[in-house]
Design a protein around this motif. Structure first.
Motif, mmCIF file in Angstrom:
data_model
loop_
_atom_site.group_PDB
_atom_site.id
_atom_site.type_symbol
_atom_site.label_atom_id
_atom_site.label_comp_id
_atom_site.label_asym_id
_atom_site.label_seq_id
_atom_site.Cartn_x
_atom_site.Cartn_y
_atom_site.Cartn_z
ATOM 1 N N THR A 172 0.829 -1.203 0.000
ATOM 2 C CA THR A 172 0.000 0.000 0.000
ATOM 3 C C THR A 172 0.868 1.259 0.000
ATOM 4 N N ASN A 231 0.564 3.568 2.116
ATOM 5 C CA ASN A 231 0.926 3.814 3.506
ATOM 6 C C ASN A 231 2.193 3.052 3.864
ATOM 7 N N GLU A 232 2.307 1.831 3.378
ATOM 8 C CA GLU A 232 3.502 1.037 3.633
ATOM 9 C C GLU A 232 4.722 1.614 2.926
ATOM 10 N N GLN A 263 -1.778 8.495 2.983
ATOM 11 C CA GLN A 263 -3.109 7.942 2.732
ATOM 12 C C GLN A 263 -3.766 8.706 1.589
ATOM 13 N N ALA A 307 -8.011 0.322 -4.366
ATOM 14 C CA ALA A 307 -8.218 -0.662 -3.299
ATOM 15 C C ALA A 307 -6.922 -1.396 -2.979
ATOM 16 N N GLY A 311 -4.536 0.605 -1.027
ATOM 17 C CA GLY A 311 -4.988 0.969 0.308
ATOM 18 C C GLY A 311 -5.656 2.323 0.386
ATOM 19 N N TRP A 312 -6.092 2.848 -0.762
ATOM 20 C CA TRP A 312 -6.758 4.152 -0.787
ATOM 21 C C TRP A 312 -8.259 3.991 -0.586
ATOM 22 N N ASP A 313 -8.881 5.038 -0.087
ATOM 23 C CA ASP A 313 -10.332 5.131 -0.077
ATOM 24 C C ASP A 313 -10.806 5.527 -1.474
#
Length: 414
Positions: free
Chosen positions: A244, A246-247, A252, A267, A270-272
């Protein structure tokens, strides 16, 4: 820092006689994009490695900073992620278009932009009559492991559920052709090849008779409209595994799009995702709604990404005028309000670029560099005053390979 990314899909093009030997980017009135070029820098990046198809699946993965050599498994698995479909180690997803083919010519890869409601009804019938009805075209055990999954309009999926004793018959060696690259061309030599191709071809062929009798097609034919003649299966693959954002970056993000491919990439990253009413993935999309949603999202997210499919759709239809109009709508309703926010902040950057070139002349995606423009905090201005292909090439700023661009945008000085 706040980061804004705008993706006008397929907007890069070649000079067109109908536009006075200008590209659509050069012919369109884009005061805000040009202002961003004047305040920042332009350059080129290549998101379509020659060893991969020049498709949006690879190009957008590269654009977002993922090396396809490491992470790409196929287009359909990305779209499966958009709908929350979990693929196991022996499963496979296959992209399923509803198309119009006449006399072996791909007349329309969208079945005239069939509605989601109509597409769902047709795929429901295919599940019942082709996969659940002991159809002679396909082995009953294989059929029991397959399911057509409706998506949006012509963009749908076929899912294979396997296990250790019955792994997916479709492998990375299974070769298929994207229907949007076959517009107005013969499909005779573009049916699936390699492992599992007999299953895919059988399904595609058997769908013809079932769909011909479907009430929706009967009504469309009676009204003189194009019918969805059959399914076209392509882009198969197993589950991808992407780290992601974030990783990777400690950031974000949020994606605003009407296309499942970008929803799926979001997805996996890791995003909205933000859904905008009236966003269609076509020329009639709600440009202003997307711009408003993006502006409102800036305070909540580190990265706001807006994807607009309209320029690519115009190219696939060979409509240079519609492509120019789409770019002007993007500039006015999406880029302008976001640029206003960026200019007011000292901790924000903006990046605009397409995923790949899509030529109006050929109506298809192509390999090659695309122009980008970025401005904001930490970005040094160059001499450019316009955002277009020629200005970008002349700048000398090159991101090679393309997947290195995102990290430099997020961490570097432009």
């Amino acid at each position: 820092m706040k980061y804004v990314i705008i993706i006008p899909d397929g907007c890069a093009d070649e000079p067109l006689e109908s536009l006075g030997d200008k590209t659509p980017l050069q012919a369109a009135k884009l005061p805000t994009m040009d202002a961003i070029a004047a305040a920042g820098c332009v350059g080129v990046t290549d998101n379509t490695p020659v060893d991969f198809p020049a498709g949006s699946e690879v190009a957008n993965m590269c654009l977002l900073g993922y090396d396809p050599n490491e992470f790409f498994t196929g287009r359909a698995p990305i779209e499966a992620a958009a709908t929350g479909i979990q693929l196991g180690p022996h499963d496979c997803a296959i992209r399923c278009n509803l198309v119009t083919i006449e006399d072996q010519i791909m007349i329309d890869f969208t079945a005239s932009h069939i509605s989601t409601e109509d597409a769902t009804a047709m795929l429901t019938d295919l599940n019942a009559k082709l996969l659940g009805g002991d159809h002679p075209a396909i082995d009953a055990d294989v059929a029991s492991r397959l399911e057509f999954v409706p998506g949006v309009s012509y963009r749908n999926l076929l899912i294979y559920r396997g296990d250790a004793d019955h792994p997916s018959p479709f492998t990375p060696s299974t070769r298929t052709s994207a229907p949007h690259d076959l517009t107005d061309l013969s499909v005779a030599d573009d049916f699936p090849r390699g492992p599992g191709s007999d299953i895919l071809t059988a399904l595609m062929s058997a769908s013809v008779e079932i769909l011909a009798e479907h009430p929706i097609n009967v009504a469309r034919a009676a009204a003189g409209k194009k019918t969805a003649t059959n399914v076209w299966l392509w882009g198969s693959g197993g589950a991808p595994g992407l780290p992601t954002f974030n990783e990777r970056y400690g950031l974000q993000g949020v994606m605003i799009t009407a296309v499942d491919l970008l929803r799926g990439l979001a997805a996996l990253a890791g995003w909205d995702r933000l859904e905008v009413e009236g966003a269609t993935g076509y020329l009639d999309t709600n440009y202003a709604g997307k711009g408003k949603a993006a502006v409102e999202a800036i305070e909540k997210y580190d990265i706001v990404c807006v994807h607009i499919e309209a320029p690519d759709e115009a190219s696939h239809e060979g409509r240079a005028d519609a492509k120019v109009e789409a770019l002007e709508q993007i500039d006015q309703h999406i880029v302008a309000p976001l640029w206003d926010v960026i200019r007011e902040r000292s901790d924000a950057k903006i990046l605009i670029l397409p995923d790949h070139p899509t030529f109006c002349r050929t109506k298809k995606h192509t390999h090659g560099p695309v122009p980008l423009v970025m401005a904001g905090s930490g970005v040094k201005a160059d001499a450019a005053t316009t955002y277009d292909e020629s200005a970008a090439v002349a700048s000398g700023l090159i991101f090679d390979p393309g997947w290195t661009m995102m990290e430099q945008f997020l961490k570097g000085n432009g």
